[in-house]
Design a protein around this motif. Structure first.
Motif, PDB file in Angstrom:
ATOM      1  N   UNK A  52       0.684   0.189   2.915  1.00 21.58           N
ATOM      2  CA  UNK A  52       0.617   0.135   4.470  1.00 21.58           C
ATOM      3  C   UNK A  52       1.770   0.253   5.299  1.00 21.58           C
ATOM      4  N   UNK A  53       2.644  -0.587   4.676  1.00 25.27           N
ATOM      5  CA  UNK A  53       4.010  -0.698   5.358  1.00 25.27           C
ATOM      6  C   UNK A  53       5.168  -0.762   4.144  1.00 25.27           C
ATOM      7  N   UNK A  54       6.462  -0.097   4.780  1.00 26.37           N
ATOM      8  CA  UNK A  54       7.468   0.086   4.053  1.00 26.37           C
ATOM      9  C   UNK A  54       8.161  -1.229   3.920  1.00 26.37           C
ATOM     10  N   UNK A  55       8.925  -1.499   3.111  1.00 24.23           N
ATOM     11  CA  UNK A  55      10.022  -2.646   2.691  1.00 24.23           C
ATOM     12  C   UNK A  55      10.766  -2.619   4.034  1.00 24.23           C
ATOM     13  N   UNK A  56      11.318  -1.685   4.538  1.00 24.50           N
ATOM     14  CA  UNK A  56      12.046  -1.440   5.676  1.00 24.50           C
ATOM     15  C   UNK A  56      11.355  -2.181   6.827  1.00 24.50           C
ATOM     16  N   UNK A  57      10.163  -1.868   7.082  1.00 20.59           N
ATOM     17  CA  UNK A  57       9.242  -2.333   8.152  1.00 20.59           C
ATOM     18  C   UNK A  57       9.259  -3.891   8.038  1.00 20.59           C
TER      19      UNK A  57
END
Length: 707
Positions: A487-492
């Protein structure tokens, strides 16, 4: 309840039984002596200068308090200069947001003293003296022998005081009590106890020198009880009165002006549990101990039932019934199965491990040993450092396994720092040499060492690991939202934490709503929990303290707000927690994160306990229940069955509070109206309105269970 006990209870609640120390003058030339010799001489003089507390209703006496002019008992630490310095600078003051200095608990080997007497301990000291050639060891043993003489002399002084008091008493029963007391003090604690009465009196006297837990009293004085009952020289009514007077002394030890006076974490001990032969140890004296305590209008002591697979259902139900009827919330429950296994796994023989008791807020302790804890640690720092110090590495991680490997490295690094601070704390404690309590701990005589310096054999080291479920939930959210569902990236995730969720409010709302948090018996959090605990176990498996003690881990905050102070010093975490928000303690959940009800929460906790004995330390599971779950008899029977199943699954501990959220919130607004509202906090109970605002808020955020 006997009339004299009713009067003593009334006096206790009013504070009239509190013992005031008698000031003692010391010779200035004591300063020419060595530190150990001076400490022994002055402690000897102090003890013998105290004034026995005796009134016409007394059947027991011998308690005294230390005033700080000498190095006193190991629990109060009065007169322990180095401990005092540590308290000044590190108590409730975290080091690097990572560790705080805390108290320690212990229990004397009452069974040994009752069976051998102080004279027997003096013989051990004399034998040990023959085996030690170092002058410092011999001086220490001679100092212990002098303290033993002081205790014998103190008992004699108390005997004389009881005899003198008897001359002023007209009531025949009370006069007879005083004369019996005077005669008994000529035997105990110097010599082995010869009766149930003398055994209880011995505990009463020795408690002054180790005023913490009285251990598993229902087993070590049971032979005296059984023998006297069978011989017809003791009635249950008299036995109950002796126990009640002992318990009143435990309460009277604390002045009513202290917030400890109403807190049920003082003088904690156990009933029941496995015996050396593998049978369940709950007996008729166990029930009498419980009934004796519950008749008293006091808050101290606290009792835990040690449940075993062989505990009769009627016993467990009876304790549960007592718990729901006790307005002062003095009963908790612990499970022998995982705890004894854990103690055996770290090297204690079964015949010792099966004698453990709970002390303080909920620390396990072996007889004649000390719980070398006294350090609360912020495990959430491992999550923070993973995102702050290893951002480049976790951004490159292609799987949760890779991410977890990086996290584990930071976890171990964080634990290295914790252990380092812990050992520094202990090194300062060890500069104090304790003489008053030390002879009552197994190993201190043979090792010729103070309890502060590694004298105890039956000791464990403990770190109260605060934030366990915060860490588990953070791992869950990374696994679920970044790697599994993408759902979300590690960056986010990294950017959201840096921004403390500012600008990422929608992301945080999704996480709080949809995350598979621990406590719902879902495979993802259960696996993350087990993996995290396994990592902790791997780190501490071969670790010992500088004094040579093996580690166990717990998760409670005791009387203090470590979860708030650690939260203040910790940045945002992937579970939706904001920078500065409190971190978790215990193995329960709060803020509605355990959505699937009590059964799922207990199942998740039980699985974590049974698979990871490293968590057998000062562990707590708080359960907040809707009042109808206990007031309604049908619901109560279901609750009893559920909690028994929880223990059968491996759950280690539980304690209950029966209040509504509405009452808790209203109590903050109108404390006077709700002044009798009592709750379990973290291994202890207290009046809700007496708690500080942060502890009140923590209780309010617990998920209320109504199913």
């Amino acid at each position: 309840m006997k009339e004299r006990i009713r009067i003593l209870a009334e006096k206790t609640v009013k504070g009239e039984m509190f013992i005031q120390p008698t000031p003692t003058q010391y010779d200035r030339e004591d300063l020419f002596l060595s530190p150990v010799a001076m400490s022994a001489k002055r402690a000897y003089e102090y003890i013998l200068n105290q004034t026995p507390f005796v009134n016409e209703y007394t059947a027991l006496t011998g308690y005294l308090r230390f005033d700080g002019s000498v190095e006193g008992d190991i629990f109060g630490r009065s007169g322990h200069a180095n401990f005092g310095e540590m308290m000044k600078y590190f108590y409730n003051q975290p080091v690097d947001g990572l560790c705080t200095f805390e108290w320690q608990h212990s229990v004397a080997d009452y069974e040994k003293v009752i069976k051998k007497g102080i004279k027997g301990l003096k013989s051990e000291i004399a034998e040990s003296r023959k085996l030690h050639s170092e002058s410092a060891d011999i001086e220490f043993l001679d100092a212990l022998s002098l303290i033993a003489d002081a205790i014998i002399g103190w008992a004699g002084k108390c005997s004389d005081a009881a005899h003198e008091k008897s001359k002023t008493v007209d009531e025949p029963e009370y006069k007879e009590n005083l004369l019996k007391l005077s005669a008994a003090l000529k035997n105990v604690p110097e010599n082995p106890a010869q009766s149930f009465y003398e055994a209880v009196l011995c505990v009463f006297v020795i408690y002054a020198f180790v005023p913490d837990s009285i251990g598993c009293i229902d087993r070590y004085i049971y032979p005296f009880y059984k023998n006297d009952i069978e011989k017809g020289v003791l009635t249950k009514e008299d036995a109950k009165a002796y126990l009640q007077e002992l318990f009143l002394m435990l309460q009277a030890r604390i002045h009513p002006s202290s917030d400890r006076f109403y807190r049920g974490g003082e003088s904690h001990f156990c009933i029941g549990g496995y015996l050396e032969n593998g049978e369940d140890g709950f007996n008729e004296l166990s029930r009498l101990v419980l009934d004796s305590m519950l008749e008293l209008p006091t808050w101290i002591p606290q009792i835990s039932l040690r449940w075993t697979q062989k505990t009769p259902d009627e016993v467990f139900r009876y304790l549960m019934e007592c718990e729901r009827r006790d307005p002062n919330k003095r009963i908790a429950f612990v499970n022998d199965e995982p705890r004894i296994k854990a103690l055996v796994d770290i090297g204690f023989p079964y015949e010792v491990a099966c004698k453990y008791t709970m002390v303080g807020c909920n620390e396990p302790q072996l007889p004649g040993g000390i719980f070398m804890g006294g350090c609360a640690v912020n495990i959430v720092k491992a999550v923070e450092s993973t995102f702050k110090n290893r951002e480049k590495d976790i951004l490159a991680a292609q799987s949760f396994d890779e991410f977890y490997g990086i996290f584990e490295e930071e976890l171990f690094s964080t634990c290295d720092k914790m252990v380092g601070i812990y050992n520094r704390f202990q090194s300062v404690r060890s500069r104090d040499i304790n003489l008053v309590s030390t002879m009552f701990f197994e190993g201190s005589i043979s090792r010729a060492k103070s309890i502060t310096q590694g004298g105890a054999i039956n000791a464990v080291a403990d770190l109260s690991v605060i934030g366990i479920t915060t860490v588990i939930d953070s791992l869950v959210c990374v696994k679920q939202f970044v790697f599994d569902e993408k759902v979300y990236s590690m960056q986010e995730m990294c950017e959201a934490l840096k921004a403390d969720w500012q600008g990422y409010e929608e992301m945080r709302a999704v996480i709080l709503k949809k995350a598979k948090f621990f406590g719902n018996n879902d495979d993802v959090p259960n696996e993350c929990a087990a993996r995290f605990a396994k990592s902790l176990g791997a780190y501490f498996a071969d670790k010992t303290t500088d004094l040579g003690y093996k580690y166990v881990l717990g998760n409670l905050i005791g009387y203090n707000q470590h979860n708030k102070w650690f939260g203040d010093a910790t940045g945002a975490t992937p579970d939706g927690r904001g920078c500065g928000d409190i971190v978790s303690f215990g193995l329960g959940q709060s803020e509605g994160k355990d959505r699937e009800g009590l059964t799922s929460l207990l199942s998740a906790v039980a699985k974590l306990n049974v698979e990871n004995p490293i968590l057998c330390g000062d562990s707590v599971t708080n359960i907040l229940l809707d009042e109808q779950m206990v007031q309604n008899d049908s619901n109560f029977e279901k609750l009893v069955g559920l909690l028994k199943t929880y223990f059968e699954m491996g759950g280690m501990h539980f304690q209950l509070s029966y209040v509504s959220k509405e009452d808790l919130r209203n109590a903050k607004i109108d404390p006077q109206k709700y002044k009798s509202l009592r709750v379990r906090v973290s291994g202890f109970s207290d009046y809700f309105v007496f708690l500080n605002g942060d502890l009140q808020d923590e209780i309010i955020t617990r998920t209320e269970k109504n199913r």
